[in-house]
Design a protein around this motif. Structure first.
Motif, PDB file in Angstrom:
ATOM      1  N   LEU A  25       4.179  89.416  26.643  1.00  0.00           N
ATOM      2  CA  LEU A  25       3.598  88.413  27.625  1.00  0.00           C
ATOM      3  C   LEU A  25       4.539  87.251  26.925  1.00  0.00           C
ATOM      4  O   LEU A  25       5.815  86.688  27.270  1.00  0.00           O
ATOM      5  CB  LEU A  25       2.719  88.498  28.038  1.00  0.00           C
ATOM      6  N   GLY A  26       4.970  87.475  25.628  1.00  0.00           N
ATOM      7  CA  GLY A  26       5.277  86.125  24.976  1.00  0.00           C
ATOM      8  C   GLY A  26       6.386  86.125  25.234  1.00  0.00           C
ATOM      9  O   GLY A  26       6.551  84.553  24.502  1.00  0.00           O
ATOM     10  N   ASP A  27       7.015  86.816  25.326  1.00  0.00           N
ATOM     11  CA  ASP A  27       8.489  86.666  25.865  1.00  0.00           C
ATOM     12  C   ASP A  27       8.959  85.710  26.860  1.00  0.00           C
ATOM     13  O   ASP A  27      10.073  85.020  27.098  1.00  0.00           O
ATOM     14  CB  ASP A  27       9.713  87.861  25.624  1.00  0.00           C
ATOM     15  N   ILE A  28       7.977  85.223  27.542  1.00  0.00           N
ATOM     16  CA  ILE A  28       8.518  84.653  29.040  1.00  0.00           C
ATOM     17  C   ILE A  28       6.950  83.199  28.647  1.00  0.00           C
ATOM     18  O   ILE A  28       6.216  83.585  29.118  1.00  0.00           O
ATOM     19  CB  ILE A  28       7.698  85.368  30.129  1.00  0.00           C
ATOM     20  N   PRO A  29       7.639  82.194  28.347  1.00  0.00           N
ATOM     21  CA  PRO A  29       7.066  80.724  27.899  1.00  0.00           C
ATOM     22  C   PRO A  29       6.424  80.095  28.804  1.00  0.00           C
ATOM     23  O   PRO A  29       7.764  80.315  29.938  1.00  0.00           O
ATOM     24  CB  PRO A  29       7.890  80.228  26.936  1.00  0.00           C
ATOM     25  N   VAL A  30       6.209  79.360  29.518  1.00  0.00           N
ATOM     26  CA  VAL A  30       6.188  78.191  30.188  1.00  0.00           C
ATOM     27  C   VAL A  30       7.753  77.538  30.610  1.00  0.00           C
ATOM     28  O   VAL A  30       8.300  77.505  29.414  1.00  0.00           O
ATOM     29  CB  VAL A  30       5.795  76.957  30.552  1.00  0.00           C
ATOM     30  N   SER A  41      16.703  80.161  41.759  1.00  0.00           N
ATOM     31  CA  SER A  41      16.383  80.602  40.919  1.00  0.00           C
ATOM     32  C   SER A  41      14.517  80.651  40.811  1.00  0.00           C
ATOM     33  O   SER A  41      14.332  79.463  41.253  1.00  0.00           O
ATOM     34  CB  SER A  41      16.296  79.764  39.018  1.00  0.00           C
ATOM     35  N   LEU A  42      14.176  80.696  40.118  1.00  0.00           N
ATOM     36  CA  LEU A  42      12.129  80.472  39.874  1.00  0.00           C
ATOM     37  C   LEU A  42      11.600  80.316  38.418  1.00  0.00           C
ATOM     38  O   LEU A  42      12.644  81.098  37.997  1.00  0.00           O
ATOM     39  CB  LEU A  42      11.568  82.310  40.611  1.00  0.00           C
ATOM     40  N   THR A  43      11.415  79.713  38.695  1.00  0.00           N
ATOM     41  CA  THR A  43      10.470  78.613  37.270  1.00  0.00           C
ATOM     42  C   THR A  43       9.045  78.779  36.786  1.00  0.00           C
ATOM     43  O   THR A  43       8.660  78.438  37.779  1.00  0.00           O
ATOM     44  CB  THR A  43      11.493  77.537  36.809  1.00  0.00           C
ATOM     45  N   LEU A  44       8.816  78.409  36.172  1.00  0.00           N
ATOM     46  CA  LEU A  44       7.489  78.690  35.817  1.00  0.00           C
ATOM     47  C   LEU A  44       6.649  77.454  35.201  1.00  0.00           C
ATOM     48  O   LEU A  44       7.048  77.311  34.341  1.00  0.00           O
ATOM     49  CB  LEU A  44       6.345  80.312  34.775  1.00  0.00           C
ATOM     50  N   GLY A  45       6.174  76.844  36.445  1.00  0.00           N
ATOM     51  CA  GLY A  45       6.024  75.458  35.997  1.00  0.00           C
ATOM     52  C   GLY A  45       5.041  75.017  35.410  1.00  0.00           C
ATOM     53  O   GLY A  45       4.328  76.067  35.104  1.00  0.00           O
ATOM     54  N   THR A  46       3.993  74.398  35.010  1.00  0.00           N
ATOM     55  CA  THR A  46       2.927  74.193  33.849  1.00  0.00           C
ATOM     56  C   THR A  46       1.620  74.599  34.858  1.00  0.00           C
ATOM     57  O   THR A  46       0.992  75.295  34.722  1.00  0.00           O
ATOM     58  CB  THR A  46       2.895  72.316  33.497  1.00  0.00           C
ATOM     59  N   ARG A 121      15.699  94.357  34.775  1.00  0.00           N
ATOM     60  CA  ARG A 121      14.317  95.482  35.379  1.00  0.00           C
ATOM     61  C   ARG A 121      12.811  94.551  34.386  1.00  0.00           C
ATOM     62  O   ARG A 121      12.299  93.827  35.321  1.00  0.00           O
ATOM     63  CB  ARG A 121      14.154  96.759  35.657  1.00  0.00           C
ATOM     64  N   ALA A 122      13.824  95.010  32.976  1.00  0.00           N
ATOM     65  CA  ALA A 122      12.016  95.189  32.436  1.00  0.00           C
ATOM     66  C   ALA A 122      11.772  93.209  32.070  1.00  0.00           C
ATOM     67  O   ALA A 122      10.823  93.306  31.673  1.00  0.00           O
ATOM     68  CB  ALA A 122      12.522  95.375  30.906  1.00  0.00           C
ATOM     69  N   PHE A 123      13.004  92.501  32.516  1.00  0.00           N
ATOM     70  CA  PHE A 123      12.510  91.240  32.385  1.00  0.00           C
ATOM     71  C   PHE A 123      11.768  90.747  33.407  1.00  0.00           C
ATOM     72  O   PHE A 123      11.068  89.830  33.340  1.00  0.00           O
ATOM     73  CB  PHE A 123      13.799  89.612  31.851  1.00  0.00           C
ATOM     74  N   VAL A 124      12.445  90.780  34.308  1.00  0.00           N
ATOM     75  CA  VAL A 124      11.998  90.656  35.935  1.00  0.00           C
ATOM     76  C   VAL A 124      10.680  91.245  35.912  1.00  0.00           C
ATOM     77  O   VAL A 124       9.448  90.752  36.299  1.00  0.00           O
ATOM     78  CB  VAL A 124      12.645  91.364  36.971  1.00  0.00           C
ATOM     79  N   ASP A 125      10.036  92.620  35.456  1.00  0.00           N
ATOM     80  CA  ASP A 125       8.858  93.684  35.616  1.00  0.00           C
ATOM     81  C   ASP A 125       8.052  91.703  35.010  1.00  0.00           C
ATOM     82  O   ASP A 125       7.074  91.764  34.810  1.00  0.00           O
ATOM     83  CB  ASP A 125       8.778  94.153  35.058  1.00  0.00           C
ATOM     84  N   ALA A 126       8.371  91.654  33.021  1.00  0.00           N
ATOM     85  CA  ALA A 126       7.974  90.943  32.562  1.00  0.00           C
ATOM     86  C   ALA A 126       8.346  89.874  33.379  1.00  0.00           C
ATOM     87  O   ALA A 126       6.197  88.973  33.149  1.00  0.00           O
ATOM     88  CB  ALA A 126       8.719  90.456  31.027  1.00  0.00           C
ATOM     89  N   TRP A 127       8.322  88.881  33.712  1.00  0.00           N
ATOM     90  CA  TRP A 127       8.028  87.636  34.447  1.00  0.00           C
ATOM     91  C   TRP A 127       7.329  87.097  35.720  1.00  0.00           C
ATOM     92  O   TRP A 127       6.291  86.687  35.196  1.00  0.00           O
ATOM     93  CB  TRP A 127       9.972  87.281  35.156  1.00  0.00           C
ATOM     94  N   ILE A 128       7.481  88.852  36.144  1.00  0.00           N
ATOM     95  CA  ILE A 128       6.506  88.746  37.319  1.00  0.00           C
ATOM     96  C   ILE A 128       4.710  88.831  36.753  1.00  0.00           C
ATOM     97  O   ILE A 128       4.062  88.188  37.410  1.00  0.00           O
ATOM     98  CB  ILE A 128       6.174  89.707  38.185  1.00  0.00           C
ATOM     99  N   GLU A 129       4.826  89.920  35.215  1.00  0.00           N
ATOM    100  CA  GLU A 129       3.379  90.181  35.225  1.00  0.00           C
ATOM    101  C   GLU A 129       3.114  88.322  34.516  1.00  0.00           C
ATOM    102  O   GLU A 129       1.817  88.431  34.799  1.00  0.00           O
ATOM    103  CB  GLU A 129       3.419  90.824  33.698  1.00  0.00           C
ATOM    104  N   ARG A 130       4.384  88.027  34.045  1.00  0.00           N
ATOM    105  CA  ARG A 130       3.971  86.202  33.055  1.00  0.00           C
ATOM    106  C   ARG A 130       3.591  85.559  34.862  1.00  0.00           C
ATOM    107  O   ARG A 130       2.311  85.149  34.485  1.00  0.00           O
ATOM    108  CB  ARG A 130       4.736  85.719  32.670  1.00  0.00           C
TER     109      ARG A 130
END
Ligand SMILES: Nc1ncnc2c1ncn2[C@@H]1O[C@H](COP(=O)(O)OP(=O)(O)OP(=O)(O)O)[C@@H](O)[C@H]1O
Length: 510
Positions: A25-30, A41-46, A121-130
């Motif tokens: 999870l730590g690989d996917i920062p804000v 694109s989809l971005t995780l904001g604050t 896939r691995a990145f998308v899964d982790a991004w969704i988890e985040r």
């Protein structure tokens, strides 16, 4: 019944997901951006998910983007994390479901959906988890709910409200729902009593406050009562005429907003109160009233045609008539000083929200806790004193703040401080002052009024006297007009709230 848990037969779940070693999870920062499609694109904001879609204005094809309000001028929008219900990847499609605000009082399920050209896939899964981690925080995902609908609640509209406003939100959040309609008064007691404690996380009542009252009392009848009351959170999805529980914990009387609040709700310990009368013991979660409030509510059934004005009318008639309800009252006093009570409330409200429910789970053999002070028929505990209240007008004990949307009656109430908030007002005060006190409930000035005696108590006994008949209300339900005793069990019950430790109410003002 909707049943959506587990991966078996789950149309959204890709069986290969489990086999992939996802990044931490730590690989996917804000700020982590997920490119989706050619120019989106989809971005995780604050605090929100930021959706950038350059084609959005021109291409509104269902495959590309659904559920977003079409707006040709804007290609960037944000969806608060609080509103995100679920996200998943199936084959090469990513779908994010959320609660879209359509009016001040309503949210509806909407979704965005993109076909991804290249899928790591691995990145998308982790991004969704985040994303889900940000959306849910400490709240449990995919809660397993026993859901009770009172078909007669809210003058018969509960079923319609459930289907239109509630079920779609719970389903989109992939909660597991087991629906049952209550068939008669007292049915919810039996359903809760017979429920498998380990099969659910939440008992949700699409009703008013009457069904949650029954549910707490049904759980109290289980052999593992203490365990069931700790493990199972009882919630109100407001569909009745009195929905105080939802106002206090979900901060709303709107069924769809309450459904969202429950999806995102945090486990919260709730004090429950044993009421003993004769050899009967019941649990109260909301309030107990003797005198003007009880009579204005329960004694005006003949005025039902007046609707919600009925209570105010009944109250005013008695207020202007200077009606008194004499009683002897003994209390186990905890705090009797408004400044100290206000300061304790403030300190709790400034405490960082708890990260988890820290109570231990009681053992399967733990029933209801024993009564510390016996019952109303036992000799009075040595350190209590029965004090005559010959001019009592209002005796009102609250465990929650709001008694109705406009009445933050117990503004210092906390979910699990081990106390009831007890209000006493004399019945023979000048009429003008009496009317002012009624108006002060709505304006928030009630707490500070000198004629309002406000104390934190952990137990009390009340013995009505010199009246042939009268009214006692426990959570809005009528019980016999006889002496009764109340005793708090700190954090015995469980509810869901937005903060995990406070009601959705403004605190006391001095
Ligand atoms: N099928 C049923 N038939 C009759 N009574 C029922 C049924 N199901 C539940 N009840 C009773 O209805 C009472 C009121 O329930 P509820 O909590 O839904 O609403 P309320 O806001 O208290 O009242 P209202 O019915 O005016 O909306 C409960 O105490 C319960 O015993």
């Amino acid at each position: 019944m909707t049943s959506e848990s587990g991966s078996e037969g789950d149309p959204f779940k890709d069986p290969s997901v489990a086999d992939v070693q996802a990044p931490q999870l730590g690989d996917i920062p804000v700020g982590a951006t997920l490119p989706v499609g050619r120019s989106a694109s989809l971005t995780l904001g604050t605090d929100s998910l930021i959706v950038l879609d350059e084609d959005f204005g021109e291409s509104k094809s269902a495959a590309n983007c659904c559920g977003l309000l079409p707006n040709k001028n804007k290609t960037t929008r944000s969806i608060p994390f609080y509103n995100i219900l679920w996200a998943e990847l199936s084959e090469s499609e990513i779908t994010i479901r959320y609660a879209r605000t359509v009016s001040k009082e309503t949210v509806r399920v909407a979704y965005i959906n993109y076909t991804m050209e290249k899928t790591d896939r691995a990145f998308v899964d982790a991004w969704i988890e985040r994303l889900l981690d940000r959306a849910y925080g400490a709240s449990q995902r995919q809660k397993r709910m026993k859901l009770l609908v009172n078909p007669f609640g809210g003058q018969g509209s509960a079923q319609k409200l459930y289907v239109r406003d509630i079920e779609p939100i719970l389903a989109a959040a992939r909660c597991e729902i087991d629906v049952e309609r209550t068939k008669y008064s007292g049915h919810a007691v039996e359903i809760a009593r017979d429920l498998d404690t380990d099969a659910f996380d939440v008992i949700a009542c699409c009703s008013g406050d009457g069904v949650p009252h029954e549910v707490f009392n049904g759980l109290a009848k289980k052999k593992d009562a203490a365990r069931a009351l700790t493990k199972l959170a009882v919630v109100n999805l407001p569909c009745g005429s009195g929905n105080a529980m939802s106002w206090n914990l979900n901060g709303t009387g709107s069924p769809s907003l309450a459904a969202l609040a429950v999806v995102k709700g945090l486990r919260t310990p709730l004090d429950l109160i044993s009421i003993t009368q004769g050899d009967r013991r019941t649990l109260s979660f909301l309030s107990q009233a003797v005198g003007i409030v009880a009579e204005s509510d329960l004694g005006t059934e003949n005025l039902r045609w007046l609707g919600s004005v009925r209570f105010t009318y009944g109250f005013l008639v008695r207020l202007l008539g200077k009606t008194v309800y004499p009683a002897d009252i003994a209390v186990k006093l905890e705090v009797d000083d408004k400044v100290a009570i206000r300061n304790a409330y403030k300190a709790e409200s400034e405490r960082p929200p708890p990260t988890h429910d820290s109570r231990p789970i009681p053992s399967p053999t733990d029933g209801l806790p024993a009564l510390k002070y016996g019952t109303a028929t036992d000799p009075l505990p040595a350190d209590w004193q029965l004090v005559p209240h010959d001019n009592l007008g209002n005796f009102y004990a609250g465990n929650m703040a709001y008694m109705s949307p406009d009445a933050n009656f117990f503004s210092a109430a906390l979910p699990s401080d081990g106390c009831m908030d007890l209000v006493r007002i004399a019945g023979d005060i000048p009429r003008k002052a009496a009317v002012q006190s009624l108006l002060a409930v709505e304006s928030g000035a009630f707490y500070s009024m000198p004629l309002v005696h406000y104390a934190k108590v952990s137990a009390y006994r009340i013995v009505p006297k010199n009246q042939a008949h009268g009214y006692v209300s426990i959570d809005g339900e009528r019980i016999p007009f006889e002496p009764f005793q109340a005793e708090v069990h700190r954090g015995l019950g469980t509810v869901l709230s937005r903060t995990g430790h406070m009601y959705e109410a403004e605190g006391p003002r001095l």
